[in-house]
Design an enzyme around this catalytic site. Structure first.
Site, PDB file in Angstrom:
ATOM      1  N   ARG A 198      -1.920   6.718 -10.901  1.00  0.00           N
ATOM      2  CA  ARG A 198      -0.831   5.752 -10.812  1.00  0.00           C
ATOM      3  C   ARG A 198      -0.105   6.026  -9.504  1.00  0.00           C
ATOM      4  O   ARG A 198       0.051   7.190  -9.117  1.00  0.00           O
ATOM      5  CB  ARG A 198       0.153   5.916 -11.988  1.00  0.00           C
ATOM      6  CG  ARG A 198      -0.371   5.416 -13.315  1.00  0.00           C
ATOM      7  CD  ARG A 198      -0.453   3.898 -13.351  1.00  0.00           C
ATOM      8  NE  ARG A 198      -0.936   3.376 -14.612  1.00  0.00           N
ATOM      9  CZ  ARG A 198      -2.194   3.009 -14.859  1.00  0.00           C
ATOM     10  NH1 ARG A 198      -3.120   3.124 -13.930  1.00  0.00           N
ATOM     11  NH2 ARG A 198      -2.535   2.523 -16.038  1.00  0.00           N
TER      12      ARG A 198
ATOM     13  N   GLU B 107       2.651  -2.932  -7.378  1.00  0.00           N
ATOM     14  CA  GLU B 107       1.377  -3.677  -7.267  1.00  0.00           C
ATOM     15  C   GLU B 107       1.614  -5.136  -7.596  1.00  0.00           C
ATOM     16  O   GLU B 107       2.339  -5.417  -8.553  1.00  0.00           O
ATOM     17  CB  GLU B 107       0.342  -3.094  -8.232  1.00  0.00           C
ATOM     18  CG  GLU B 107      -0.090  -1.689  -7.817  1.00  0.00           C
ATOM     19  CD  GLU B 107      -1.119  -1.082  -8.757  1.00  0.00           C
ATOM     20  OE1 GLU B 107      -1.615  -1.777  -9.671  1.00  0.00           O
ATOM     21  OE2 GLU B 107      -1.422   0.102  -8.586  1.00  0.00           O
TER      22      GLU B 107
ATOM     23  N   HIS C  83      -6.598  -1.666  -7.018  1.00  0.00           N
ATOM     24  CA  HIS C  83      -6.613  -1.190  -8.405  1.00  0.00           C
ATOM     25  C   HIS C  83      -7.903  -1.633  -9.128  1.00  0.00           C
ATOM     26  O   HIS C  83      -7.838  -2.299 -10.164  1.00  0.00           O
ATOM     27  CB  HIS C  83      -5.363  -1.695  -9.158  1.00  0.00           C
ATOM     28  CG  HIS C  83      -5.045  -0.875 -10.375  1.00  0.00           C
ATOM     29  ND1 HIS C  83      -3.780  -0.515 -10.738  1.00  0.00           N
ATOM     30  CD2 HIS C  83      -5.846  -0.334 -11.318  1.00  0.00           C
ATOM     31  CE1 HIS C  83      -3.800   0.195 -11.853  1.00  0.00           C
ATOM     32  NE2 HIS C  83      -5.064   0.322 -12.225  1.00  0.00           N
TER      33      HIS C  83
HETATM   34  C1  OXD Z   1      -5.721   1.318 -15.610  1.00  0.00           C
HETATM   35  C2  OXD Z   1      -6.956   0.536 -15.582  1.00  0.00           C
HETATM   36  O1  OXD Z   1      -5.266   1.725 -16.672  1.00  0.00           O
HETATM   37  O2  OXD Z   1      -7.258  -0.055 -14.522  1.00  0.00           O
HETATM   38  O3  OXD Z   1      -5.187   1.525 -14.540  1.00  0.00           O
HETATM   39  O4  OXD Z   1      -7.648   0.501 -16.585  1.00  0.00           O
END
Ligand code: OXD
Length: 312
Positions: free
Chosen positions: A227, A256, A275
Site C-alpha cells: 500500500r 490513487e 496498481h
Molecule cells: C489489492 C489488490 O488488494 O489489488 O491491492 O487486490
C-alpha cells in the site's frame, strides 16, 4: 427456512455468475454501484466484495461473513463493519501474479532493458554495455505472508539470495534469514532489491521512512506492491531525488490514481504501474469463495479468516 442471501459487489458481473452453492441453498444478488448495493445490503448474510463502501455497513444488520476479492483487506477491516462479521481472504491467488511482477521488474533493471531500447531507437549497436544478472543478488522481502513466500521461492529458483522481515521473525522456506520488524534496517542493509508487502495497519503506516531508506545501498531498488502509505512518500521522494537509492518500482500510492502533477511522474529513476501487480480475476477467486460457501452452509469453520484486530 429462508435461504441466506449472498450479495456480490463488483463491476464485473462474472463474479456473481461463478458463485456455486448446493442447489437452491442461497439467493445470489449482484450490485455494481454503491446505490445498487444500498438497496440490497439489508438482506445480505454473506457479502462477496471488492472495496465495499463502508458507510453502507450501517444497513448490514444480517451480515455474518465478508469474503474479500482482493489481496489487501484494509478496506474491509474498518470500524464500520459490525463486530460479528467474519472477514476471509483469498490466499494463494495473488502470489504467482506478484512473483512474476517482481521478477519481471527486477530483470528490467539487471537486463538494462531501457538502455538497449534507447539504443535501438537511435540505431546504436551497444555491445560494450553488458547486462547484469539476478543470480547472486539479494532480495529482501518485507512482509512474509503467502505472497511474500511465493516471491521468495520464485527468486530462489533464479539463484537470488532471499532475506525477509516479518513480525515474528520465524523461518520461512526459501529465505536464508528472517529478521523481526525491529531489525528492519539490518535486513535492508545488503539488499539489491527490497520488496514491500506489509499490510497497511496503524503499525506499518510510514514504516519505510527516512531511516529505512538510509539503510539501503545506493545501488538498491525499492519495489512497493503493498500500500502506498506503508512508505513515507516525502522520505522516498527525497531519497530518489538525492540518488540515495537507485530507484523505485511503484504499483501503489497514498492517493490513487496518482494525481497528474505528482512529482513521481517525472522522475527517471521511478517506474509507475497503476496498481496492477496482483489482479483479481473472477475465475481465480471463485473457488476460494465457493469452498468457504459450502463450509458456511454446513456450519463448518471458514478458512482464511482475517484477524480483524491485527488487520491481516
Ligand atoms: C489489492 C489488490 O488488494 O489489488 O491491492 O487486490
Amino acid at each position: 427456512m429462508t435461504r441466506p442471501t449472498v450479495l456480490v459487489y463488483h463491476g464485473d458481473p462474472k463474479y456473481a455468475t461463478l458463485v456455486r452453492a448446493p442447489k437452491g441453498r442461497v439467493a445470489v444478488r449482484a450490485a455494481a454501484t454503491p446505490s445498487e448495493a444500498a438497496e440490497l445490503i439489508g438482506d445480505a448474510e454473506i457479502l462477496y466484495a471488492w472495496k465495499f463502501p463502508p458507510h453502507l455497513y450501517a444497513k448490514a444488520g444480517r451480515l455474518r461473513w465478508l469474503q474479500v476479492m482482493g489481496a489487501g483487506v484494509d478496506w474491509a477491516t474498518v470500524p464500520e463493519l459490525p463486530p460479528p462479521v467474519a472477514v476471509t481472504r483469498a490466499p494463494g491467488v495473488f502470489g504467482p501474479w506478484m512473483a512474476e511482477y517482481v521478477i519481471g521488474w527486477c530483470s528490467w533493471v539487471t537486463q538494462r532493458i531501457e538502455t538497449y531500447r534507447d539504443a535501438q531507437r537511435q540505431r546504436r549497436w551497444l555491445d560494450h554495455v553488458l547486462p547484469d544478472r539476478l543470480f547472486g543478488k539479494t532480495l529482501c522481502i518485507v512482509g512474509l505472508g503467502d505472497i511474500g513466500r511465493a516471491i521468495a521461492q520464485a527468486a530462489r529458483a533464479l539463484g537470488m539470495r532471499v532475506v525477509g522481515v516479518s513480525r515474528s521473525g520465524r523461518a520461512v522456506r526459501g529465505a536464508e534469514r528472517v529478521f523481526k520488524v525491529g531489525r528492519l534496517g539490518r535486513a535492508l542493509r545488503d539488499a539489491d532489491f527490497v520488496v514491500i508487502l506489509l499490510p497497511l495497519t496503524p503499525e506499518t503506516t510510514g514504516i519505510i521512512g527516512g531511516d529505512a531508506l538510509a539503510a539501503m545501498k545506493p545501488t538498491a531498488w525499492l519495489v512497493n506492491i503493498a500500500r502506498g502509505a506503508v512508505v513515507s512518500e516525502a522520505a522516498l521522494l527525497e531519497a530518489l531525488e538525492q540518488r540515495r537509492i537507485a530507484g523505485a518500482v511503484l504499483d501503489v500510492f497514498a492517493t490513487e490514481p496518482l494525481p497528474p502533477h505528482h512529482p513521481l511522474w517525472r522522475m527517471d529513476n521511478v517506474v509507475i504501474t497503476p496498481h496492477i501487480s496482483g489482479p483479481s480475476t473472477p475465475e481465480e477467486i471463485a473457488p476460494v469463495f465457493n469452498d468457504n460457501l459450502v463450509r458456511y452452509l454446513a456450519g463448518r469453520p471458514l478458512r482464511h479468516i482475517v484477524d480483524r484486530k491485527r488487520g491481516y
